[in-house]
Scaffold this motif. Structure first.
Motif, short mmCIF file in Angstrom:
data_model
loop_
_atom_site.label_atom_id
_atom_site.label_comp_id
_atom_site.label_asym_id
_atom_site.label_seq_id
_atom_site.Cartn_x
_atom_site.Cartn_y
_atom_site.Cartn_z
N ALA A 73 0.82 -1.22 0.00
CA ALA A 73 0.00 0.00 0.00
C ALA A 73 0.85 1.26 0.00
N MET A 74 2.01 1.22 0.67
CA MET A 74 2.87 2.41 0.69
C MET A 74 3.38 2.75 -0.70
N ALA A 75 3.74 1.75 -1.48
CA ALA A 75 4.18 2.01 -2.85
C ALA A 75 3.04 2.65 -3.63
N GLY A 76 1.83 2.17 -3.44
CA GLY A 76 0.67 2.74 -4.12
C GLY A 76 0.45 4.20 -3.75
N LEU A 77 0.53 4.51 -2.46
CA LEU A 77 0.34 5.89 -2.02
C LEU A 77 1.46 6.80 -2.52
N ARG A 78 2.68 6.29 -2.54
CA ARG A 78 3.79 7.10 -3.07
C ARG A 78 3.60 7.36 -4.56
N ARG A 113 -8.47 -4.16 5.94
CA ARG A 113 -9.36 -3.02 6.12
C ARG A 113 -8.58 -2.01 6.96
N TYR A 114 -8.86 -0.75 6.80
CA TYR A 114 -8.08 0.31 7.44
C TYR A 114 -8.83 0.94 8.60
N SER A 115 -8.07 1.51 9.52
CA SER A 115 -8.64 2.41 10.53
C SER A 115 -8.32 3.82 10.07
N GLU A 116 -8.99 4.80 10.66
CA GLU A 116 -8.68 6.19 10.31
C GLU A 116 -7.22 6.50 10.63
N ASP A 117 -6.77 6.07 11.80
CA ASP A 117 -5.38 6.34 12.19
C ASP A 117 -4.39 5.70 11.23
N ASP A 118 -4.67 4.48 10.81
CA ASP A 118 -3.79 3.77 9.88
C ASP A 118 -3.74 4.49 8.52
N LEU A 119 -4.90 4.85 7.99
CA LEU A 119 -4.92 5.54 6.69
C LEU A 119 -4.21 6.88 6.79
N ARG A 120 -4.48 7.63 7.84
CA ARG A 120 -3.79 8.93 8.04
C ARG A 120 -2.27 8.74 8.08
N ALA A 121 -1.84 7.79 8.90
CA ALA A 121 -0.39 7.56 9.07
C ALA A 121 0.26 7.16 7.75
N GLY A 127 3.89 11.31 2.24
CA GLY A 127 4.16 12.72 1.97
C GLY A 127 2.96 13.64 1.99
N PHE A 128 1.77 13.09 2.09
CA PHE A 128 0.55 13.90 2.06
C PHE A 128 0.34 14.69 3.34
N GLN A 129 -0.25 15.84 3.20
CA GLN A 129 -0.83 16.55 4.33
C GLN A 129 -2.30 16.13 4.33
N VAL A 130 -2.71 15.35 5.30
CA VAL A 130 -4.09 14.85 5.33
C VAL A 130 -4.98 15.99 5.80
N GLU A 131 -5.91 16.36 4.93
CA GLU A 131 -6.81 17.46 5.23
C GLU A 131 -8.06 17.02 5.97
N ARG A 132 -8.48 15.80 5.65
CA ARG A 132 -9.75 15.36 6.20
C ARG A 132 -9.92 13.86 5.99
N VAL A 133 -10.63 13.20 6.90
CA VAL A 133 -11.04 11.81 6.72
C VAL A 133 -12.54 11.76 6.95
N LEU A 134 -13.25 11.27 5.97
CA LEU A 134 -14.71 11.17 6.03
C LEU A 134 -15.11 9.73 6.31
N HIS A 135 -16.12 9.57 7.14
CA HIS A 135 -16.65 8.25 7.46
C HIS A 135 -18.05 8.14 6.83
N ILE A 185 -14.07 4.60 4.69
CA ILE A 185 -13.54 5.94 4.99
C ILE A 185 -12.88 6.50 3.74
N ILE A 186 -12.85 7.81 3.67
CA ILE A 186 -12.19 8.51 2.56
C ILE A 186 -11.16 9.45 3.15
N GLY A 187 -9.92 9.27 2.77
CA GLY A 187 -8.85 10.18 3.17
C GLY A 187 -8.63 11.19 2.05
N ILE A 188 -8.56 12.46 2.41
CA ILE A 188 -8.27 13.51 1.44
C ILE A 188 -6.93 14.13 1.84
N GLY A 189 -5.97 13.98 0.96
CA GLY A 189 -4.62 14.47 1.25
C GLY A 189 -4.12 15.36 0.15
#
Length: 192
Positions: A73-78, A113-121, A127-135, A185-189
């Protein structure tokens, strides 16, 4: 197959729809052949080579229900981060809560499956600045847990799906007031 692409690609702006599955890409190309502003491409989220031509090309990347299918997943996010122009945003939707991981997840090919904390981290580590996580989608949690963990089913019944679809207008109204955790959840970064 383009169900969301048709809503996300109107107008004159440039859009690129990607997929790993050749059959889905062929359907996309046929379905949207009359949209010159939409291109398609093969893309494995975890493969850096598939992102070479996309480096700093996009103002927004939408990744819906993909990250949970990727072993790295980290490779995907990068890769998503690197495909964004400075100031660009990523919208990443994933299933939430490993406690309800079951046979439905397994048959869908979910690694986790992810938790909010896991997705944020993970987004921040990429490298993202996480602006918001929607549930959202709290209403399906009991059904997901019951079918996937208790009954160990590999699909929902047709009647269950019909009833759910019929009641979607109600679910939209009451979703945020349901007391248990959401299924997604949706992470917006933002890329800095």
């Amino acid at each position: 197959m383009g169900n969301l692409t048709r809503h996300l690609s109107p107008g004159r702006q440039r859009y690129t729809a990607t997929d790993l599955d050749g059959e889905h890409l062929a359907r996309l190309r046929i379905r949207f052949r009359s949209r010159p502003n939409l291109t398609t491409g093969h893309c494995d989220l975890a493969a850096a080579k598939d992102f070479v031509d996309y480096r700093e090309q996009f103002d927004t990347v939408i990744c819906l229900n993909v990250l949970e299918h990727v072993g790295d997943a980290m490779a995907g996010l990068r890769n998503i981060y690197n495909s964004l122009a400075p100031g660009g945003r990523a919208i990443v939707l994933v299933p939430q809560d490993q406690a309800i991981y079951g046979t439905l997840d397994e048959v869908l090919g979910h690694y986790k499956r992810y938790s909010e904390d896991d997705l944020r981290a993970r987004m921040e580590e990429a490298g993202f600045q996480v602006e918001r996580v929607l549930h959202f989608n709290r209403i399906t949690r009991p059904g997901w847990y019951f079918n996937g963990r208790i009954l160990r089913r590999t699909s929902f019944g047709k009647v269950q799906l019909r009833v759910f679809d019929w009641l979607v207008p109600l679910w939209r109204v009451i979703d945020s007031s349901i007391p248990w955790p959401s299924v997604s959840i949706i992470g917006i970064g933002r890329r800095q």
